[in-house]
Design a protein around this motif. Structure first.
Motif, mmCIF file in Angstrom:
data_model
loop_
_atom_site.group_PDB
_atom_site.id
_atom_site.type_symbol
_atom_site.label_atom_id
_atom_site.label_comp_id
_atom_site.label_asym_id
_atom_site.label_seq_id
_atom_site.Cartn_x
_atom_site.Cartn_y
_atom_site.Cartn_z
ATOM 1 N N THR A 1 17.994 5.309 -2.499
ATOM 2 C CA THR A 1 18.745 4.161 -1.976
ATOM 3 C C THR A 1 20.090 4.016 -2.677
ATOM 4 O O THR A 1 21.095 3.689 -2.042
ATOM 5 N N VAL B 1 7.839 -4.097 -3.351
ATOM 6 C CA VAL B 1 7.989 -3.404 -2.068
ATOM 7 C C VAL B 1 7.139 -4.044 -0.975
ATOM 8 O O VAL B 1 6.945 -3.462 0.079
ATOM 9 N N ASP C 1 8.457 -4.122 2.352
ATOM 10 C CA ASP C 1 8.434 -2.827 3.027
ATOM 11 C C ASP C 1 7.001 -2.306 3.114
ATOM 12 O O ASP C 1 6.761 -1.102 3.098
ATOM 13 N N ARG D 1 16.432 2.312 3.333
ATOM 14 C CA ARG D 1 15.109 2.226 2.712
ATOM 15 C C ARG D 1 14.112 3.136 3.429
ATOM 16 O O ARG D 1 13.282 3.784 2.798
#
Length: 226
Positions: free
Chosen positions: A59, A16, A19, A65
Protein backbone atom coordinates in the motif's frame (compact mmCIF):
# COMPACT_ATOMS: atom_id res chain seq x y z
CA UNK A 1 -8.25 -40.78 0.72
CA UNK A 2 -7.48 -38.82 3.87
CA UNK A 3 -9.48 -35.70 4.58
CA UNK A 4 -7.65 -32.37 4.57
CA UNK A 5 -6.94 -30.91 7.98
CA UNK A 6 -9.53 -28.36 9.10
CA UNK A 7 -8.56 -24.74 8.79
CA UNK A 8 -7.37 -23.23 12.07
CA UNK A 9 -9.68 -20.72 13.69
CA UNK A 10 -7.72 -17.50 13.34
CA UNK A 11 -9.13 -14.22 14.65
CA UNK A 12 -9.19 -11.33 12.22
CA UNK A 13 -6.73 -8.60 13.27
CA UNK A 14 -8.43 -5.47 14.60
CA UNK A 15 -6.72 -3.17 12.10
CA UNK A 16 -8.07 -5.06 9.06
CA UNK A 17 -11.65 -5.70 10.19
CA UNK A 18 -12.86 -3.11 7.70
CA UNK A 19 -11.26 -5.31 5.03
CA UNK A 20 -12.64 -8.53 6.53
CA UNK A 21 -13.88 -9.78 3.17
CA UNK A 22 -10.55 -9.25 1.42
CA UNK A 23 -8.56 -10.69 4.33
CA UNK A 24 -10.66 -13.86 4.50
CA UNK A 25 -10.73 -14.22 0.72
CA UNK A 26 -6.95 -13.97 0.54
CA UNK A 27 -6.35 -16.47 3.34
CA UNK A 28 -8.88 -19.02 2.06
CA UNK A 29 -7.61 -18.76 -1.50
CA UNK A 30 -4.04 -19.19 -0.30
CA UNK A 31 -4.96 -22.27 1.74
CA UNK A 32 -6.77 -23.78 -1.25
CA UNK A 33 -3.76 -23.22 -3.50
CA UNK A 34 -1.50 -24.86 -0.91
CA UNK A 35 -3.99 -27.67 -0.28
CA UNK A 36 -1.92 -30.39 -1.94
CA UNK A 37 1.25 -29.52 -0.09
CA UNK A 38 2.28 -31.47 2.97
CA UNK A 39 3.03 -28.71 5.44
CA UNK A 40 -0.02 -26.48 5.08
CA UNK A 41 0.13 -25.57 8.76
CA UNK A 42 3.58 -24.06 8.31
CA UNK A 43 2.45 -21.93 5.39
CA UNK A 44 -0.59 -20.76 7.30
CA UNK A 45 1.76 -19.70 10.09
CA UNK A 46 3.97 -17.99 7.52
CA UNK A 47 0.94 -16.05 6.30
CA UNK A 48 0.07 -14.97 9.83
CA UNK A 49 3.63 -13.81 10.43
CA UNK A 50 4.35 -11.88 7.24
CA UNK A 51 1.08 -10.87 5.56
CA UNK A 52 0.95 -7.55 7.39
CA UNK A 53 4.49 -6.62 6.31
CA UNK A 54 3.87 -7.42 2.63
CA UNK A 55 0.46 -5.73 2.68
CA UNK A 56 1.74 -2.55 4.33
CA UNK A 57 4.70 -2.23 1.97
CA UNK A 58 2.40 -2.78 -1.00
CA UNK A 59 0.00 0.00 0.00
CA UNK A 60 2.85 2.39 0.76
CA UNK A 61 4.34 1.63 -2.66
CA UNK A 62 1.10 2.86 -4.25
CA UNK A 63 -1.14 -0.20 -4.51
CA UNK A 64 -4.81 -0.23 -3.58
CA UNK A 65 -5.76 -2.34 -0.55
CA UNK A 66 -7.24 -5.02 -2.81
CA UNK A 67 -4.10 -5.09 -4.95
CA UNK A 68 -1.96 -5.31 -1.82
CA UNK A 69 -3.91 -8.35 -0.58
CA UNK A 70 -3.35 -9.96 -3.99
CA UNK A 71 0.37 -9.25 -3.67
CA UNK A 72 0.37 -10.93 -0.24
CA UNK A 73 -1.08 -14.10 -1.73
CA UNK A 74 1.09 -14.16 -4.85
CA UNK A 75 4.26 -13.47 -2.86
CA UNK A 76 3.63 -16.31 -0.42
CA UNK A 77 2.71 -18.71 -3.22
CA UNK A 78 5.91 -17.82 -5.10
CA UNK A 79 7.99 -18.33 -1.96
CA UNK A 80 6.31 -21.66 -1.22
CA UNK A 81 7.01 -22.88 -4.76
CA UNK A 82 10.67 -21.94 -4.55
CA UNK A 83 11.03 -23.67 -1.19
CA UNK A 84 9.24 -26.76 -2.51
CA UNK A 85 11.65 -26.91 -5.45
CA UNK A 86 14.65 -26.42 -3.18
CA UNK A 87 15.46 -23.05 -4.72
CA UNK A 88 15.67 -21.18 -1.42
CA UNK A 89 19.21 -21.16 -0.04
CA UNK A 90 19.62 -19.28 3.27
CA UNK A 91 23.38 -19.21 2.67
CA UNK A 92 22.89 -16.97 -0.37
CA UNK A 93 21.72 -14.01 1.72
CA UNK A 94 19.41 -12.92 4.49
CA UNK A 95 15.78 -13.98 4.55
CA UNK A 96 14.81 -10.33 4.97
CA UNK A 97 16.48 -9.40 1.66
CA UNK A 98 15.02 -12.42 -0.13
CA UNK A 99 11.49 -11.68 1.05
CA UNK A 100 11.90 -8.06 -0.05
CA UNK A 101 12.98 -9.16 -3.52
CA UNK A 102 10.05 -11.56 -3.86
CA UNK A 103 7.65 -8.84 -2.73
CA UNK A 104 9.21 -6.29 -5.09
CA UNK A 105 8.61 -8.56 -8.10
CA UNK A 106 4.96 -9.10 -7.19
CA UNK A 107 4.40 -5.34 -6.72
CA UNK A 108 6.03 -4.70 -10.09
CA UNK A 109 3.70 -7.27 -11.66
CA UNK A 110 0.70 -5.23 -10.48
CA UNK A 111 2.04 -1.95 -11.86
CA UNK A 112 2.87 -3.62 -15.18
CA UNK A 113 -0.67 -5.01 -15.34
CA UNK A 114 -2.02 -1.53 -14.66
CA UNK A 115 -0.01 -0.14 -17.53
CA UNK A 116 -1.19 -2.87 -19.91
CA UNK A 117 -4.83 -2.74 -18.84
CA UNK A 118 -5.79 0.64 -17.37
CA UNK A 119 -9.16 0.86 -15.68
CA UNK A 120 -12.06 2.47 -17.55
CA UNK A 121 -11.67 5.58 -15.41
CA UNK A 122 -8.00 5.87 -16.34
CA UNK A 123 -8.18 5.02 -20.04
CA UNK A 124 -6.83 7.85 -22.10
CA UNK A 125 -5.24 9.44 -19.05
CA UNK A 126 -1.59 9.93 -19.97
CA UNK A 127 -0.71 11.00 -16.44
CA UNK A 128 -1.82 7.64 -15.02
CA UNK A 129 0.25 5.72 -17.57
CA UNK A 130 3.28 7.93 -17.00
CA UNK A 131 2.99 7.49 -13.23
CA UNK A 132 2.84 3.69 -13.51
CA UNK A 133 5.86 3.74 -15.79
CA UNK A 134 7.83 5.92 -13.40
CA UNK A 135 7.02 3.66 -10.45
CA UNK A 136 8.06 0.58 -12.44
CA UNK A 137 11.36 2.24 -13.35
CA UNK A 138 12.08 3.18 -9.74
CA UNK A 139 11.13 -0.16 -8.23
CA UNK A 140 13.08 -2.05 -10.90
CA UNK A 141 16.34 -0.35 -9.99
CA UNK A 142 18.15 -2.14 -7.18
CA UNK A 143 20.16 1.01 -6.46
CA UNK A 144 16.97 2.97 -5.79
CA UNK A 145 16.20 2.88 -2.07
CA UNK A 146 12.49 3.68 -2.45
CA UNK A 147 11.20 0.23 -1.54
CA UNK A 148 14.14 -0.61 0.72
CA UNK A 149 13.40 2.42 2.90
CA UNK A 150 9.73 1.46 3.20
CA UNK A 151 10.71 -2.15 3.87
CA UNK A 152 13.17 -1.33 6.64
CA UNK A 153 10.61 0.82 8.45
CA UNK A 154 7.92 -1.83 8.28
CA UNK A 155 10.17 -4.85 8.91
CA UNK A 156 11.05 -4.10 12.52
CA UNK A 157 7.47 -3.24 13.48
CA UNK A 158 6.15 -6.41 11.84
CA UNK A 159 8.77 -8.69 13.36
CA UNK A 160 8.17 -7.26 16.83
CA UNK A 161 4.39 -7.62 16.50
CA UNK A 162 4.74 -11.21 15.27
CA UNK A 163 7.13 -12.06 18.11
CA UNK A 164 4.73 -10.62 20.69
CA UNK A 165 1.85 -12.69 19.31
CA UNK A 166 3.92 -15.87 19.53
CA UNK A 167 5.07 -15.15 23.06
CA UNK A 168 1.53 -14.27 24.12
CA UNK A 169 0.50 -17.82 23.20
CA UNK A 170 3.36 -19.32 25.24
CA UNK A 171 3.09 -17.50 28.56
CA UNK A 172 0.24 -17.13 31.03
CA UNK A 173 -2.29 -14.36 30.37
CA UNK A 174 -1.30 -12.81 33.70
CA UNK A 175 2.39 -12.62 32.85
CA UNK A 176 1.71 -11.10 29.47
CA UNK A 177 -0.68 -8.58 31.01
CA UNK A 178 2.02 -7.45 33.43
CA UNK A 179 4.55 -7.18 30.60
CA UNK A 180 2.08 -5.27 28.44
CA UNK A 181 1.30 -2.74 31.16
CA UNK A 182 4.87 -2.19 32.31
CA UNK A 183 6.83 -2.46 29.06
CA UNK A 184 4.42 -1.85 26.18
CA UNK A 185 2.25 0.81 27.83
CA UNK A 186 5.07 2.24 29.93
CA UNK A 187 3.05 2.47 33.11
CA UNK A 188 5.98 2.16 35.49
CA UNK A 189 6.37 -0.23 38.42
CA UNK A 190 4.11 1.60 40.88
CA UNK A 191 1.16 2.06 38.53
CA UNK A 192 1.43 -1.51 37.21
CA UNK A 193 1.62 -2.96 40.72
CA UNK A 194 -1.35 -0.98 41.98
CA UNK A 195 -3.50 -1.60 38.92
CA UNK A 196 -2.91 -5.36 38.90
CA UNK A 197 -2.63 -5.92 42.64
CA UNK A 198 0.90 -7.32 42.58
CA UNK A 199 4.27 -6.38 44.03
CA UNK A 200 7.30 -4.89 42.31
CA UNK A 201 9.16 -8.21 42.25
CA UNK A 202 6.39 -9.76 40.13
CA UNK A 203 6.57 -6.86 37.69
CA UNK A 204 10.32 -7.25 37.23
CA UNK A 205 10.01 -11.03 36.94
CA UNK A 206 7.41 -10.78 34.16
CA UNK A 207 9.49 -8.17 32.37
CA UNK A 208 12.55 -10.42 32.46
CA UNK A 209 10.83 -13.66 31.45
CA UNK A 210 8.55 -12.31 28.75
CA UNK A 211 11.17 -9.87 27.47
CA UNK A 212 13.70 -12.68 27.02
CA UNK A 213 11.18 -14.73 25.05
CA UNK A 214 10.29 -11.77 22.82
CA UNK A 215 13.97 -11.13 22.11
CA UNK A 216 14.50 -14.78 21.19
CA UNK A 217 11.49 -14.78 18.86
CA UNK A 218 12.63 -11.56 17.16
CA UNK A 219 16.09 -13.01 16.54
CA UNK A 220 14.59 -16.17 15.10
CA UNK A 221 12.22 -14.32 12.80
CA UNK A 222 14.99 -12.07 11.53
CA UNK A 223 17.17 -14.99 10.49
CA UNK A 224 14.78 -17.70 9.30
CA UNK A 225 11.45 -18.02 7.53
CA UNK A 226 9.61 -19.53 10.51
Amino acid sequence: MSKPAPEPDIPIPEDVKKDKGLWEKTRKSLIERLNNWEDQKTWNEFYQTYWRLIFSVGTKAGLTREEAFDVVQETIIAIARQVQKGQYDPRAGSFKAWLLQMTRWRILDVFRARKRQPSLADQGNADTEDTSGQVIDRLSQDKDNLLENIWDREWRDNITAAALERVKAKVSPRQFQIFDCYVMKGWGVKKTSEALGINAAQVYLAKHRVGALVKKEVQGLENTML
